[in-house]
Design a protein around this motif. Sequence first.
Motif, PDB file in Angstrom:
ATOM      1  N   THR A 298     -24.479   1.561  10.602  1.00 44.41           N
ATOM      2  CA  THR A 298     -23.332   0.766  10.148  1.00 44.41           C
ATOM      3  C   THR A 298     -22.068   1.618   9.972  1.00 44.41           C
ATOM      4  N   TYR A 299     -22.141   2.880  10.418  1.00 49.05           N
ATOM      5  CA  TYR A 299     -21.018   3.798  10.179  1.00 49.05           C
ATOM      6  C   TYR A 299     -19.715   3.299  10.827  1.00 49.05           C
ATOM      7  N   ALA A 300     -19.819   2.813  12.071  1.00 55.75           N
ATOM      8  CA  ALA A 300     -18.582   2.398  12.771  1.00 55.75           C
ATOM      9  C   ALA A 300     -17.904   1.263  12.004  1.00 55.75           C
ATOM     10  N   ASN A 310     -20.626   4.892   2.983  1.00 56.18           N
ATOM     11  CA  ASN A 310     -21.426   4.850   4.202  1.00 56.18           C
ATOM     12  C   ASN A 310     -21.346   6.133   5.037  1.00 56.18           C
ATOM     13  N   SER A 311     -20.598   7.133   4.550  1.00 50.90           N
ATOM     14  CA  SER A 311     -20.495   8.353   5.360  1.00 50.90           C
ATOM     15  C   SER A 311     -21.627   9.304   4.976  1.00 50.90           C
ATOM     16  N   SER A 312     -21.726  10.412   5.693  1.00 47.51           N
ATOM     17  CA  SER A 312     -22.911  11.275   5.544  1.00 47.51           C
ATOM     18  C   SER A 312     -22.881  12.153   4.290  1.00 47.51           C
ATOM     19  N   ARG A 313     -21.699  12.428   3.771  1.00 49.37           N
ATOM     20  CA  ARG A 313     -21.519  13.411   2.683  1.00 49.37           C
ATOM     21  C   ARG A 313     -22.125  14.760   3.072  1.00 49.37           C
ATOM     22  N   MET A 314     -21.981  15.101   4.351  1.00 54.66           N
ATOM     23  CA  MET A 314     -22.471  16.399   4.837  1.00 54.66           C
ATOM     24  C   MET A 314     -21.393  17.488   4.742  1.00 54.66           C
ATOM     25  N   SER A 315     -20.165  17.099   4.378  1.00 53.09           N
ATOM     26  CA  SER A 315     -19.049  18.050   4.497  1.00 53.09           C
ATOM     27  C   SER A 315     -19.249  19.385   3.767  1.00 53.09           C
ATOM     28  N   PRO A 316     -19.836  19.432   2.557  1.00 53.62           N
ATOM     29  CA  PRO A 316     -20.008  20.754   1.934  1.00 53.62           C
ATOM     30  C   PRO A 316     -20.974  21.639   2.728  1.00 53.62           C
ATOM     31  N   ALA A 354     -19.339   6.892  16.746  1.00 52.12           N
ATOM     32  CA  ALA A 354     -18.204   7.012  15.816  1.00 52.12           C
ATOM     33  C   ALA A 354     -18.383   8.227  14.913  1.00 52.12           C
ATOM     34  N   TRP A 355     -19.622   8.490  14.514  1.00 52.26           N
ATOM     35  CA  TRP A 355     -19.859   9.637  13.618  1.00 52.26           C
ATOM     36  C   TRP A 355     -19.610  10.969  14.355  1.00 52.26           C
ATOM     37  N   ILE A 356     -20.141  11.025  15.595  1.00 48.79           N
ATOM     38  CA  ILE A 356     -19.944  12.272  16.359  1.00 48.79           C
ATOM     39  C   ILE A 356     -18.454  12.497  16.618  1.00 48.79           C
ATOM     40  N   ARG A 357     -17.709  11.424  16.753  1.00 45.94           N
ATOM     41  CA  ARG A 357     -16.253  11.560  16.948  1.00 45.94           C
ATOM     42  C   ARG A 357     -15.635  12.324  15.768  1.00 45.94           C
ATOM     43  N   GLU A 358     -16.139  12.076  14.565  1.00 45.44           N
ATOM     44  CA  GLU A 358     -15.613  12.795  13.391  1.00 45.44           C
ATOM     45  C   GLU A 358     -16.010  14.270  13.436  1.00 45.44           C
ATOM     46  N   ILE A 359     -17.227  14.514  13.924  1.00 42.35           N
ATOM     47  CA  ILE A 359     -17.662  15.915  14.074  1.00 42.35           C
ATOM     48  C   ILE A 359     -16.742  16.616  15.079  1.00 42.35           C
ATOM     49  N   ALA A 421     -16.076  16.034  -7.293  1.00 46.77           N
ATOM     50  CA  ALA A 421     -15.616  17.173  -6.486  1.00 46.77           C
ATOM     51  C   ALA A 421     -15.553  16.763  -5.014  1.00 46.77           C
ATOM     52  N   TYR A 422     -15.338  15.495  -4.776  1.00 42.16           N
ATOM     53  CA  TYR A 422     -15.353  14.931  -3.421  1.00 42.16           C
ATOM     54  C   TYR A 422     -14.461  13.701  -3.423  1.00 42.16           C
ATOM     55  N   MET A 423     -13.900  13.373  -2.258  1.00 40.71           N
ATOM     56  CA  MET A 423     -13.150  12.121  -2.142  1.00 40.71           C
ATOM     57  C   MET A 423     -13.412  11.535  -0.760  1.00 40.71           C
ATOM     58  N   HIS A 424     -13.562  10.226  -0.725  1.00 43.61           N
ATOM     59  CA  HIS A 424     -13.775   9.540   0.550  1.00 43.61           C
ATOM     60  C   HIS A 424     -12.558   9.762   1.463  1.00 43.61           C
ATOM     61  N   ASN A 425     -12.821   9.861   2.770  1.00 47.05           N
ATOM     62  CA  ASN A 425     -11.734  10.155   3.713  1.00 47.05           C
ATOM     63  C   ASN A 425     -10.558   9.181   3.610  1.00 47.05           C
ATOM     64  N   ARG A 426     -10.827   7.895   3.476  1.00 46.84           N
ATOM     65  CA  ARG A 426      -9.752   6.901   3.422  1.00 46.84           C
ATOM     66  C   ARG A 426      -8.851   7.153   2.213  1.00 46.84           C
ATOM     67  N   VAL A 455     -15.622  20.184  -3.377  1.00 45.16           N
ATOM     68  CA  VAL A 455     -16.819  20.995  -3.096  1.00 45.16           C
ATOM     69  C   VAL A 455     -16.862  21.328  -1.606  1.00 45.16           C
ATOM     70  N   ASP A 456     -16.179  20.507  -0.777  1.00 40.11           N
ATOM     71  CA  ASP A 456     -16.254  20.717   0.673  1.00 40.11           C
ATOM     72  C   ASP A 456     -14.990  21.363   1.224  1.00 40.11           C
ATOM     73  N   TRP A 457     -14.229  22.036   0.353  1.00 39.10           N
ATOM     74  CA  TRP A 457     -12.957  22.602   0.843  1.00 39.10           C
ATOM     75  C   TRP A 457     -13.195  23.448   2.092  1.00 39.10           C
TER      76      TRP A 457
HETATM   77  C1  LIG Z   1      -5.741  15.132   3.251  1.00 42.04           C
HETATM   78  C2  LIG Z   1      -7.132  15.421   3.779  1.00 42.04           C
HETATM   79  C3  LIG Z   1      -7.803  16.561   3.345  1.00 42.04           C
HETATM   80  C4  LIG Z   1      -9.095  16.850   3.825  1.00 42.04           C
HETATM   81  N1  LIG Z   1      -9.729  17.988   3.397  1.00 42.04           N
HETATM   82  C5  LIG Z   1     -10.958  18.296   3.869  1.00 42.04           C
HETATM   83  C6  LIG Z   1     -11.640  19.472   3.454  1.00 42.04           C
HETATM   84  O1  LIG Z   1     -11.122  20.302   2.688  1.00 42.04           O
HETATM   85  N2  LIG Z   1     -12.896  19.685   3.942  1.00 42.04           N
HETATM   86  C7  LIG Z   1     -13.495  18.823   4.826  1.00 42.04           C
HETATM   87  O2  LIG Z   1     -14.625  19.084   5.266  1.00 42.04           O
HETATM   88  N3  LIG Z   1     -12.853  17.725   5.251  1.00 42.04           N
HETATM   89  C8  LIG Z   1     -11.627  17.414   4.795  1.00 42.04           C
HETATM   90  N4  LIG Z   1     -11.005  16.269   5.217  1.00 42.04           N
HETATM   91  C9  LIG Z   1     -11.656  15.436   6.249  1.00 42.04           C
HETATM   92  C10 LIG Z   1     -12.582  14.312   5.727  1.00 42.04           C
HETATM   93  O3  LIG Z   1     -11.939  13.579   4.732  1.00 42.04           O
HETATM   94  C11 LIG Z   1     -13.916  14.848   5.169  1.00 42.04           C
HETATM   95  O4  LIG Z   1     -14.478  15.726   6.101  1.00 42.04           O
HETATM   96  C12 LIG Z   1     -14.895  13.697   4.933  1.00 42.04           C
HETATM   97  O5  LIG Z   1     -14.354  12.790   4.025  1.00 42.04           O
HETATM   98  C13 LIG Z   1     -16.194  14.265   4.386  1.00 42.04           C
HETATM   99  O6  LIG Z   1     -17.116  13.251   4.101  1.00 42.04           O
HETATM  100  P1  LIG Z   1     -18.431  13.083   4.971  1.00 42.04           P
HETATM  101  O7  LIG Z   1     -19.116  14.379   5.125  1.00 42.04           O
HETATM  102  O8  LIG Z   1     -19.196  11.974   4.365  1.00 42.04           O
HETATM  103  O9  LIG Z   1     -17.815  12.653   6.373  1.00 42.04           O
HETATM  104  P2  LIG Z   1     -18.459  11.853   7.597  1.00 42.04           P
HETATM  105  O10 LIG Z   1     -17.618  10.657   7.793  1.00 42.04           O
HETATM  106  O11 LIG Z   1     -19.896  11.674   7.468  1.00 42.04           O
HETATM  107  O12 LIG Z   1     -18.141  12.829   8.828  1.00 42.04           O
HETATM  108  C14 LIG Z   1     -19.037  13.861   9.259  1.00 42.04           C
HETATM  109  C15 LIG Z   1     -18.326  15.180   9.291  1.00 42.04           C
HETATM  110  O13 LIG Z   1     -17.267  15.151  10.231  1.00 42.04           O
HETATM  111  C16 LIG Z   1     -16.195  15.941   9.749  1.00 42.04           C
HETATM  112  N5  LIG Z   1     -15.034  15.082   9.506  1.00 42.04           N
HETATM  113  C17 LIG Z   1     -15.031  13.802   9.084  1.00 42.04           C
HETATM  114  N6  LIG Z   1     -13.782  13.329   9.004  1.00 42.04           N
HETATM  115  C18 LIG Z   1     -12.978  14.347   9.379  1.00 42.04           C
HETATM  116  C19 LIG Z   1     -11.576  14.492   9.498  1.00 42.04           C
HETATM  117  N7  LIG Z   1     -10.731  13.501   9.225  1.00 42.04           N
HETATM  118  N8  LIG Z   1     -11.097  15.674   9.891  1.00 42.04           N
HETATM  119  C20 LIG Z   1     -11.918  16.705  10.191  1.00 42.04           C
HETATM  120  N9  LIG Z   1     -13.258  16.629  10.090  1.00 42.04           N
HETATM  121  C21 LIG Z   1     -13.771  15.466   9.690  1.00 42.04           C
HETATM  122  C22 LIG Z   1     -16.635  16.558   8.431  1.00 42.04           C
HETATM  123  O14 LIG Z   1     -17.155  17.842   8.672  1.00 42.04           O
HETATM  124  C23 LIG Z   1     -17.699  15.589   7.973  1.00 42.04           C
HETATM  125  O15 LIG Z   1     -18.638  16.141   7.095  1.00 42.04           O
HETATM  126  C24 LIG Z   1      -9.700  15.963   4.754  1.00 42.04           C
HETATM  127  C25 LIG Z   1      -9.020  14.822   5.181  1.00 42.04           C
HETATM  128  C26 LIG Z   1      -7.754  14.541   4.684  1.00 42.04           C
HETATM  129  C27 LIG Z   1      -7.056  13.303   5.141  1.00 42.04           C
END
Ligand SMILES: Cc1cc2nc3c(=O)[nH]c(=O)nc-3n(C[C@H](O)[C@H](O)[C@H](O)COP(=O)(O)OP(=O)(O)OC[C@H]3O[C@@H](n4cnc5c(N)ncnc54)[C@H](O)[C@@H]3O)c2cc1C
Length: 548
Positions: A298-300, A310-316, A354-359, A421-426, A455-457
């Motif tokens: 349902t990610y797309a 609904n996202s992976s929260r894999m960023s850290p 859609a998820w791989i597009r974010e990667i 220590a996290y915020m949704h992308n939107r 946490v995912d800086w």
């Molecule tokens: C102002 C701003 C600041 C951000 N700062 C960071 C940061 O410090 N560290 C960080 O990892 N991401 C950052 N992002 C990108 C994105 O918001 C996060 O990667 C995402 O919210 C992490 O949640 P997730 O792992 O559930 O993402 P998912 O949606 O599950 O995506 C999978 C992975 O793809 C990568 N990804 C997803 N969205 C983006 C994006 N827009 N740009 C680049 N890579 C992306 C991340 O590595 C993420 O873990 C930022 C975006 C904005 C708009």
Amino acid sequence: MGEGKKHERSLSSDLLKHPSTKRAKEVDTTENPFRRLEERIEAHTSSAKVKPRNVLHWFRSKDLRAEDNRALNAASQKARETGSVLLTCFLYSPKDLQWHGTSPARSDFMFECIRLVQEQLGCLNIPLVILTAEARDKKGEQLMDFIKKHDVSHVYANYEYEVDELRRDLDLLDRIEPDGNVYFELHHDQTVVVPGTLLTGSGGPHKVFTPYHKSWLSTVSEDPSLLDTVGLPEANDKAARQQVQELFDYQKKTFPSLPKDKLFPSDEDRKRIRGLWPAGHTAGMSRLREFLHKKCDTYAKNRSIPAEDNSSRMSPYFAAGVVSIRQVLSTSSKECNEGSVDFSSSGADAGLAAWIREIVFREFYRHMMVVIPHNGMNLPQNLKFDFVEWEDDEEGWRKWTEGTTGVPFVDAGMRQLTSEAYMHNRLRMNVSSYLRTNLLLDYRRGERWFAENLVDWDLCNNTQGWEPSYTVFNPISQAEKCDPHGDFIRKYVPELKDVKGKAIFDPLNRLDKEEFKKLGYPEPHVDLKESKERCLQRHKHDMADADP
Ligand SMILES: Cc1cc2nc3c(=O)[nH]c(=O)nc-3n(C[C@H](O)[C@H](O)[C@H](O)COP(=O)(O)OP(=O)(O)OC[C@H]3O[C@@H](n4cnc5c(N)ncnc54)[C@H](O)[C@@H]3O)c2cc1C
């Protein structure tokens, strides 16, 4: 701002220091540290010429894992071929954390991951020693001392692409090359496709995401070996362990502690954040599988609806390199794409594509870091934005950091940051736009606040996520679209939890005065329409003739 007066370039505090735009251009062109490092590595003495002694893998803050770690694996192979002992180290600099503003959550996560890798390698008789360089410019010296003291002949590490880190590696080459008896090898490990290598039809590097994405997809489809992973390092034998026992003793005694300003404010905070983000490779892989098998479908559809989470929260795990991106993609291919590495929308389910597009966005930002190195120097990619005169609104700044701006969607995002220590992308998109355009504050302050709290800086993602643009989001219509029932706002802004219907998006204007007063929620700090107009005028005035 004086009428008609042209603003030279933005002023900023010490923390937000950045060089001139002219200097940035030099770094991008003549100095380009990535190109220089690649050339130096290419010309560096061949491994065969150096008499093998001990082999060292040097962990960085972005490859904190033993699994599928390219440089660690290469070091292990070298040690096996030459009958040498494999050592590993992590070069810790407390000043680095302070320089970058790294959050307690990210610092603690990093230390926990190092501890886990240390234990794991310990079972393989491989020491992981933490070296501490008190000053940032002492890193090369510190590493050289270790190399000499422990008779290291071969050093392996994975590339880091930011200017300071590239310069640090150039510095190490300067130190080891004169004697010619130490070999240094760097591997590309952070991405599937090497940054800087995807080119347009006319031969220059891609600079626009959509064509980069297309090119990335076809490159991976044509060469599935890009997703091949490598195994764990081979164990040192028992005799080798005895030989380096002093390093095991040292590592046991001397795990450093974080500087005071990098500790959580309380044990309760630490527990909560650690619970949300368990450290280590195993935790990262189980989170990945949870996402692939329960949420990816349902990610797309739901990725921009923050209440769905609904996202992976894999960023850290990606930011600290706790899970390799190749392993993520090969697991996705095997478990969710019938073994195919075609991740395009015609080759994979909509959710996975859609998820791989974010990667790929993550890969693109690393690519852009080497193509335009000044991205890592506290300067906007579009240098004209460095000429915007920012406001000096300390009250607006405080309200933004606390999540009390009076704009519910913005406040919900900022409070999510404080509690998780996290915020949704939107929300990241909305709160950054609000700070930079409606408050007209220097976006670098917001960028740093994110570093200090996430946490995912990740420097590449954060800097380019904060890249200024001409777009001004409307956080009310964004909330109506992305949080249609107001659930996300209700979760993080308890003052509004009982507000019904669409009033939740703009309570001051959609409730009667008395009702609003009872909520105890602040009035908007700025009017969205007026502040948008002010921002557009400011851009026009300050950037029109800017000559970076
Ligand atoms: C102002 C701003 C600041 C951000 N700062 C960071 C940061 O410090 N560290 C960080 O990892 N991401 C950052 N992002 C990108 C994105 O918001 C996060 O990667 C995402 O919210 C992490 O949640 P997730 O792992 O559930 O993402 P998912 O949606 O599950 O995506 C999978 C992975 O793809 C990568 N990804 C997803 N969205 C983006 C994006 N827009 N740009 C680049 N890579 C992306 C991340 O590595 C993420 O873990 C930022 C975006 C904005 C708009």
